[in-house]
Structures are given as C-alpha cells and as structure tokens.
Scaffold this motif. Structure first.
Motif, PDB file in Angstrom:
ATOM      1  N   MET A   1      63.430  36.196 -30.453  1.00 27.82           N
ATOM      2  CA  MET A   1      63.800  37.433 -31.121  1.00 27.82           C
ATOM      3  C   MET A   1      65.122  37.276 -31.828  1.00 27.82           C
ATOM      4  SD  MET A   1      64.173  41.504 -30.053  1.00 27.82           S
ATOM      5  CE  MET A   1      64.993  41.043 -28.519  1.00 27.82           C
ATOM      6  N   LEU A   2      65.372  37.671 -33.062  1.00 29.05           N
ATOM      7  CA  LEU A   2      66.688  37.121 -33.865  1.00 29.05           C
ATOM      8  C   LEU A   2      67.271  38.591 -34.217  1.00 29.05           C
ATOM      9  CD1 LEU A   2      65.456  34.739 -36.251  1.00 29.05           C
ATOM     10  CD2 LEU A   2      66.524  34.112 -34.315  1.00 29.05           C
ATOM     11  N   LEU A   3      68.651  38.598 -33.873  1.00 29.99           N
ATOM     12  CA  LEU A   3      69.213  40.033 -34.357  1.00 29.99           C
ATOM     13  C   LEU A   3      70.674  39.767 -34.903  1.00 29.99           C
ATOM     14  CD1 LEU A   3      68.667  42.930 -33.847  1.00 29.99           C
ATOM     15  CD2 LEU A   3      69.727  42.608 -31.441  1.00 29.99           C
ATOM     16  N   SER A   4      71.037  40.082 -36.099  1.00 31.27           N
ATOM     17  CA  SER A   4      72.179  40.147 -36.723  1.00 31.27           C
ATOM     18  C   SER A   4      73.075  41.371 -36.079  1.00 31.27           C
ATOM     19  CB  SER A   4      72.158  40.002 -38.189  1.00 31.27           C
ATOM     20  OG  SER A   4      71.524  41.637 -38.693  1.00 31.27           O
ATOM     21  N   VAL A   5      74.370  41.059 -36.449  1.00 33.82           N
ATOM     22  CA  VAL A   5      75.197  42.525 -36.085  1.00 33.82           C
ATOM     23  C   VAL A   5      74.739  43.731 -36.761  1.00 33.82           C
ATOM     24  CG1 VAL A   5      77.573  43.571 -36.058  1.00 33.82           C
ATOM     25  CG2 VAL A   5      77.199  41.159 -35.242  1.00 33.82           C
ATOM     26  N   ALA A   6      74.584  43.539 -38.145  1.00 35.00           N
ATOM     27  CA  ALA A   6      74.013  44.733 -38.862  1.00 35.00           C
ATOM     28  C   ALA A   6      72.787  45.338 -38.425  1.00 35.00           C
ATOM     29  CB  ALA A   6      74.252  44.316 -40.328  1.00 35.00           C
ATOM     30  N   ALA A   8      71.574  44.863 -35.181  1.00 39.99           N
ATOM     31  CA  ALA A   8      71.812  45.376 -34.034  1.00 39.99           C
ATOM     32  C   ALA A   8      72.318  46.883 -34.076  1.00 39.99           C
ATOM     33  CB  ALA A   8      72.504  44.715 -33.221  1.00 39.99           C
ATOM     34  N   LEU A   9      73.239  47.107 -34.820  1.00 39.55           N
ATOM     35  CA  LEU A   9      74.011  48.433 -35.108  1.00 39.55           C
ATOM     36  C   LEU A   9      72.773  49.440 -35.746  1.00 39.55           C
ATOM     37  CD1 LEU A   9      77.302  47.288 -36.694  1.00 39.55           C
ATOM     38  CD2 LEU A   9      76.781  48.344 -34.331  1.00 39.55           C
ATOM     39  N   GLU A  10      72.095  48.869 -36.830  1.00 40.71           N
ATOM     40  CA  GLU A  10      70.996  49.741 -36.984  1.00 40.71           C
ATOM     41  C   GLU A  10      69.975  50.329 -36.023  1.00 40.71           C
ATOM     42  OE1 GLU A  10      68.400  51.894 -40.075  1.00 40.71           O
ATOM     43  OE2 GLU A  10      70.490  51.129 -40.108  1.00 40.71           O
ATOM     44  N   TYR A  11      69.682  49.413 -35.217  1.00 35.26           N
ATOM     45  CA  TYR A  11      68.829  49.757 -33.974  1.00 35.26           C
ATOM     46  C   TYR A  11      69.453  50.614 -33.104  1.00 35.26           C
ATOM     47  CZ  TYR A  11      65.371  46.068 -35.150  1.00 35.26           C
ATOM     48  OH  TYR A  11      64.289  44.913 -35.737  1.00 35.26           O
ATOM     49  N   GLU A  12      70.798  50.519 -32.760  1.00 42.81           N
ATOM     50  CA  GLU A  12      71.454  51.290 -31.780  1.00 42.81           C
ATOM     51  C   GLU A  12      71.393  52.632 -32.592  1.00 42.81           C
ATOM     52  OE1 GLU A  12      75.415  51.350 -29.730  1.00 42.81           O
ATOM     53  OE2 GLU A  12      75.807  50.899 -31.511  1.00 42.81           O
ATOM     54  N   ALA A  13      71.627  52.795 -33.802  1.00 36.29           N
ATOM     55  CA  ALA A  13      71.606  54.332 -34.473  1.00 36.29           C
ATOM     56  C   ALA A  13      70.453  54.840 -34.497  1.00 36.29           C
ATOM     57  CB  ALA A  13      72.245  54.084 -35.919  1.00 36.29           C
ATOM     58  N   LYS A  14      69.690  54.189 -34.769  1.00 38.05           N
ATOM     59  CA  LYS A  14      68.125  54.694 -34.782  1.00 38.05           C
ATOM     60  C   LYS A  14      67.665  55.260 -33.258  1.00 38.05           C
ATOM     61  CE  LYS A  14      66.779  54.430 -39.031  1.00 38.05           C
ATOM     62  NZ  LYS A  14      66.564  55.615 -39.856  1.00 38.05           N
ATOM     63  N   VAL A  45      72.153  35.943 -34.940  1.00 35.50           N
ATOM     64  CA  VAL A  45      72.376  35.293 -36.153  1.00 35.50           C
ATOM     65  C   VAL A  45      73.298  35.529 -36.999  1.00 35.50           C
ATOM     66  CG1 VAL A  45      70.756  35.512 -38.408  1.00 35.50           C
ATOM     67  CG2 VAL A  45      69.611  35.760 -36.067  1.00 35.50           C
ATOM     68  N   ARG A  46      73.906  34.674 -37.673  1.00 30.99           N
ATOM     69  CA  ARG A  46      75.122  34.912 -38.392  1.00 30.99           C
ATOM     70  C   ARG A  46      74.546  34.737 -39.975  1.00 30.99           C
ATOM     71  NH1 ARG A  46      79.987  30.892 -37.484  1.00 30.99           N
ATOM     72  NH2 ARG A  46      80.758  32.655 -38.751  1.00 30.99           N
ATOM     73  N   SER A  47      74.811  35.934 -40.636  1.00 30.70           N
ATOM     74  CA  SER A  47      74.446  36.029 -41.798  1.00 30.70           C
ATOM     75  C   SER A  47      75.500  35.525 -42.870  1.00 30.70           C
ATOM     76  CB  SER A  47      74.454  37.519 -42.245  1.00 30.70           C
ATOM     77  OG  SER A  47      73.487  38.083 -41.711  1.00 30.70           O
ATOM     78  N   PHE A  48      74.796  34.216 -43.519  1.00 30.12           N
ATOM     79  CA  PHE A  48      75.727  33.432 -44.403  1.00 30.12           C
ATOM     80  C   PHE A  48      75.485  33.843 -45.692  1.00 30.12           C
ATOM     81  CE2 PHE A  48      75.290  30.494 -40.663  1.00 30.12           C
ATOM     82  CZ  PHE A  48      76.560  30.306 -40.561  1.00 30.12           C
ATOM     83  N   PHE A  49      74.244  34.469 -46.189  1.00 33.37           N
ATOM     84  CA  PHE A  49      73.987  35.169 -47.337  1.00 33.37           C
ATOM     85  C   PHE A  49      73.265  36.369 -47.119  1.00 33.37           C
ATOM     86  CE2 PHE A  49      73.423  30.357 -47.464  1.00 33.37           C
ATOM     87  CZ  PHE A  49      74.320  30.149 -48.885  1.00 33.37           C
ATOM     88  N   LEU A  62      67.548  44.766 -43.656  1.00 26.47           N
ATOM     89  CA  LEU A  62      68.375  44.091 -42.584  1.00 26.47           C
ATOM     90  C   LEU A  62      67.414  43.055 -41.664  1.00 26.47           C
ATOM     91  CD1 LEU A  62      70.669  46.876 -41.591  1.00 26.47           C
ATOM     92  CD2 LEU A  62      71.358  44.940 -42.916  1.00 26.47           C
ATOM     93  N   VAL A  63      66.027  43.485 -41.566  1.00 29.47           N
ATOM     94  CA  VAL A  63      65.123  42.691 -40.929  1.00 29.47           C
ATOM     95  C   VAL A  63      64.855  41.441 -41.670  1.00 29.47           C
ATOM     96  CG1 VAL A  63      62.773  42.575 -40.316  1.00 29.47           C
ATOM     97  CG2 VAL A  63      63.987  44.888 -39.761  1.00 29.47           C
ATOM     98  N   LEU A  64      64.613  41.552 -43.279  1.00 27.21           N
ATOM     99  CA  LEU A  64      64.363  40.368 -43.645  1.00 27.21           C
ATOM    100  C   LEU A  64      65.724  39.391 -43.637  1.00 27.21           C
ATOM    101  CD1 LEU A  64      62.627  38.827 -45.744  1.00 27.21           C
ATOM    102  CD2 LEU A  64      63.895  40.121 -47.632  1.00 27.21           C
ATOM    103  N   GLU A  65      67.074  40.101 -43.778  1.00 28.19           N
ATOM    104  CA  GLU A  65      68.080  39.237 -43.978  1.00 28.19           C
ATOM    105  C   GLU A  65      68.295  38.494 -42.653  1.00 28.19           C
ATOM    106  OE1 GLU A  65      71.438  40.730 -46.414  1.00 28.19           O
ATOM    107  OE2 GLU A  65      72.170  41.026 -44.479  1.00 28.19           O
ATOM    108  N   ALA A  66      68.040  39.227 -41.570  1.00 27.62           N
ATOM    109  CA  ALA A  66      68.104  38.451 -40.225  1.00 27.62           C
ATOM    110  C   ALA A  66      67.037  37.354 -40.044  1.00 27.62           C
ATOM    111  CB  ALA A  66      67.988  39.383 -39.034  1.00 27.62           C
ATOM    112  N   ALA A  67      65.951  37.508 -40.440  1.00 28.28           N
ATOM    113  CA  ALA A  67      64.881  36.439 -40.439  1.00 28.28           C
ATOM    114  C   ALA A  67      65.138  35.395 -41.433  1.00 28.28           C
ATOM    115  CB  ALA A  67      63.227  37.127 -40.871  1.00 28.28           C
ATOM    116  N   VAL A  68      65.677  35.618 -42.723  1.00 28.52           N
ATOM    117  CA  VAL A  68      65.803  34.485 -43.361  1.00 28.52           C
ATOM    118  C   VAL A  68      67.134  33.563 -43.015  1.00 28.52           C
ATOM    119  CG1 VAL A  68      66.599  33.839 -45.869  1.00 28.52           C
ATOM    120  CG2 VAL A  68      64.952  35.496 -45.383  1.00 28.52           C
ATOM    121  N   ASN A  69      68.051  34.562 -42.502  1.00 29.79           N
ATOM    122  CA  ASN A  69      69.600  33.670 -42.068  1.00 29.79           C
ATOM    123  C   ASN A  69      69.049  32.861 -40.895  1.00 29.79           C
ATOM    124  OD1 ASN A  69      71.875  34.130 -44.041  1.00 29.79           O
ATOM    125  ND2 ASN A  69      71.022  36.066 -43.604  1.00 29.79           N
TER     126      ASN A  69
END
Length: 106
Positions: A1-6, A8-14, A45-49, A62-69
């Motif tokens: 399972m991949l998780l970016s900071v952004a 993770a914060l979205e999941y926490e908020a929800k 996951v570090r988001s480079f793009f 954010l899901v797509l971005e984490a998956a791609v990065n």
C-alpha cells in the motif's frame, strides 16, 4: 500500500469526520489509532510530480498522484469508473478489492 503525505492527511480528515466515525462505530481515539496504523503499514511515497488535474473527481486526484509517483501496479478501489484514466494513461491496473484479495491468495 502506497501513501503520500497529502493522501494520508486526506484520509485522516475523512476518517475524523463525526458522520464517518459514527457509521464505523469508532470513538475519536479509535479513529486516530486506525489512521496511525494505516500510516505505519503504508509505504511512503515522495511526490516528485503533481499530476493534477487529470480526473473528473478532484477527490480521486491524490490517489492517482500517489499511485503514479509510487509506481503502483494497481489501484484497488470500488470507484473503477472514475479511475479508469489511470489505466488508460499510466498503465496502472484499476481493480476491485475482491479481485485484489483473489490475486493475493494465488
């Protein structure tokens, strides 16, 4: 399972929304424990793009971005319709949770 900071914060908020905690039967402390466990299990996951905007639903970006990065092989979701773009444009399989579980058992 991949998780970016952004993400993770979205999941926490929800998860911390009262309506979601009530539906799950969780106290605020239980919900925080769940989020902490989720983050501990995930591969960071570090988001480079930033790939936004790509999708019809901004909530899926954010899901797509984490998956791609994170160079994911698959996105596991009940929301296949809105994430088909990931498969078409990035070659990331979009599968339902049941299919993911069947693949793990093999």
């Amino acid at each position: 399972m991949l998780l970016s900071v952004a993400l993770a914060l979205e999941y926490e908020a929800k998860c911390m929304l009262a309506e979601h905690r009530l539906a799950a039967g969780l106290s605020e402390a239980d919900a925080r424990l769940f989020i902490d466990g989720l983050i501990a299990l995930a591969e960071p996951v570090r988001s480079f793009f930033r790939w936004r905007p790509q999708l019809r639903d901004p909530g899926d970006e954010l899901v797509l971005e984490a998956a791609v990065n994170g160079r994911a092989d698959s996105i596991v979701t009940f929301n296949e319709k809105d994430l088909r773009y990931a498969q078409q444009s990035f070659g990331i399989n979009v599968i339902r949770p049941g299919e993911a579980l069947r693949r793990i058992k093999l």
